[in-house]
Write a protein that holds these residues in place. Sequence first.
Motif, short mmCIF file in Angstrom:
data_model
loop_
_atom_site.label_atom_id
_atom_site.label_comp_id
_atom_site.label_asym_id
_atom_site.label_seq_id
_atom_site.Cartn_x
_atom_site.Cartn_y
_atom_site.Cartn_z
N GLU A 97 42.36 32.17 41.53
CA GLU A 97 43.54 31.15 41.91
C GLU A 97 44.20 31.40 40.29
O GLU A 97 44.89 31.82 40.07
N ALA A 98 43.47 31.94 39.27
CA ALA A 98 43.49 31.79 38.23
C ALA A 98 44.82 33.77 37.84
O ALA A 98 45.51 33.69 37.48
N ILE A 99 44.47 34.38 39.28
CA ILE A 99 45.16 35.13 39.07
C ILE A 99 46.74 34.94 39.89
O ILE A 99 48.47 35.60 39.88
N THR A 100 47.01 34.25 40.58
CA THR A 100 47.85 33.91 41.24
C THR A 100 48.93 33.17 40.55
O THR A 100 49.94 33.21 40.20
N LEU A 101 47.54 32.04 39.53
CA LEU A 101 48.67 31.69 38.45
C LEU A 101 49.73 32.54 37.34
O LEU A 101 50.89 32.80 37.07
N TYR A 102 48.41 33.77 37.15
CA TYR A 102 49.01 34.60 36.24
C TYR A 102 50.44 35.22 36.62
O TYR A 102 50.66 35.56 35.82
N THR A 103 50.26 35.40 38.00
CA THR A 103 51.10 36.36 39.00
C THR A 103 52.21 35.75 39.05
O THR A 103 53.47 36.55 38.73
N LYS A 104 52.78 34.37 39.20
CA LYS A 104 53.64 33.37 38.74
C LYS A 104 54.39 33.06 37.56
O LYS A 104 55.65 32.99 37.33
N ALA A 105 53.08 32.88 36.61
CA ALA A 105 54.34 33.29 34.77
C ALA A 105 54.44 35.04 35.05
O ALA A 105 55.79 34.34 33.68
N ALA B 271 46.89 28.99 34.42
CA ALA B 271 45.77 30.09 35.03
C ALA B 271 45.15 29.99 33.94
O ALA B 271 43.60 30.55 34.31
N HIS B 272 45.36 30.03 32.08
CA HIS B 272 43.70 29.87 31.65
C HIS B 272 42.94 28.77 31.66
O HIS B 272 41.56 28.90 32.32
N THR B 273 43.70 27.58 32.28
CA THR B 273 42.39 26.32 32.84
C THR B 273 41.85 26.68 33.93
O THR B 273 40.51 26.49 33.49
#
Length: 84
Positions: A30-38, A19-21
Amino acid sequence: MAQHCVVLLPQRQDFLNAAHTKWAQRHVPEAITLYTKALALYPDFDTFRTTVYKDRPHLIQAGIAEDDIPLMVDLLQSHLTRNP
């Protein structure tokens, strides 16, 4: 000889780093989607927030504006509230 297949599942830090990347690359959705998974893998939002703030120097070094970090955290908290 038997072969064993090991399936490694992404850990919360993997999602957070990805997400940071994506955020640093300006791929915010895409970052928001990955942060949500984290986030789903953290015990609570405060632990997640603390972890993101610990990464603040790395985010800034990657080109994220310092003022944008709390905004992203607030956005994610709002997203979590709307989608429990």
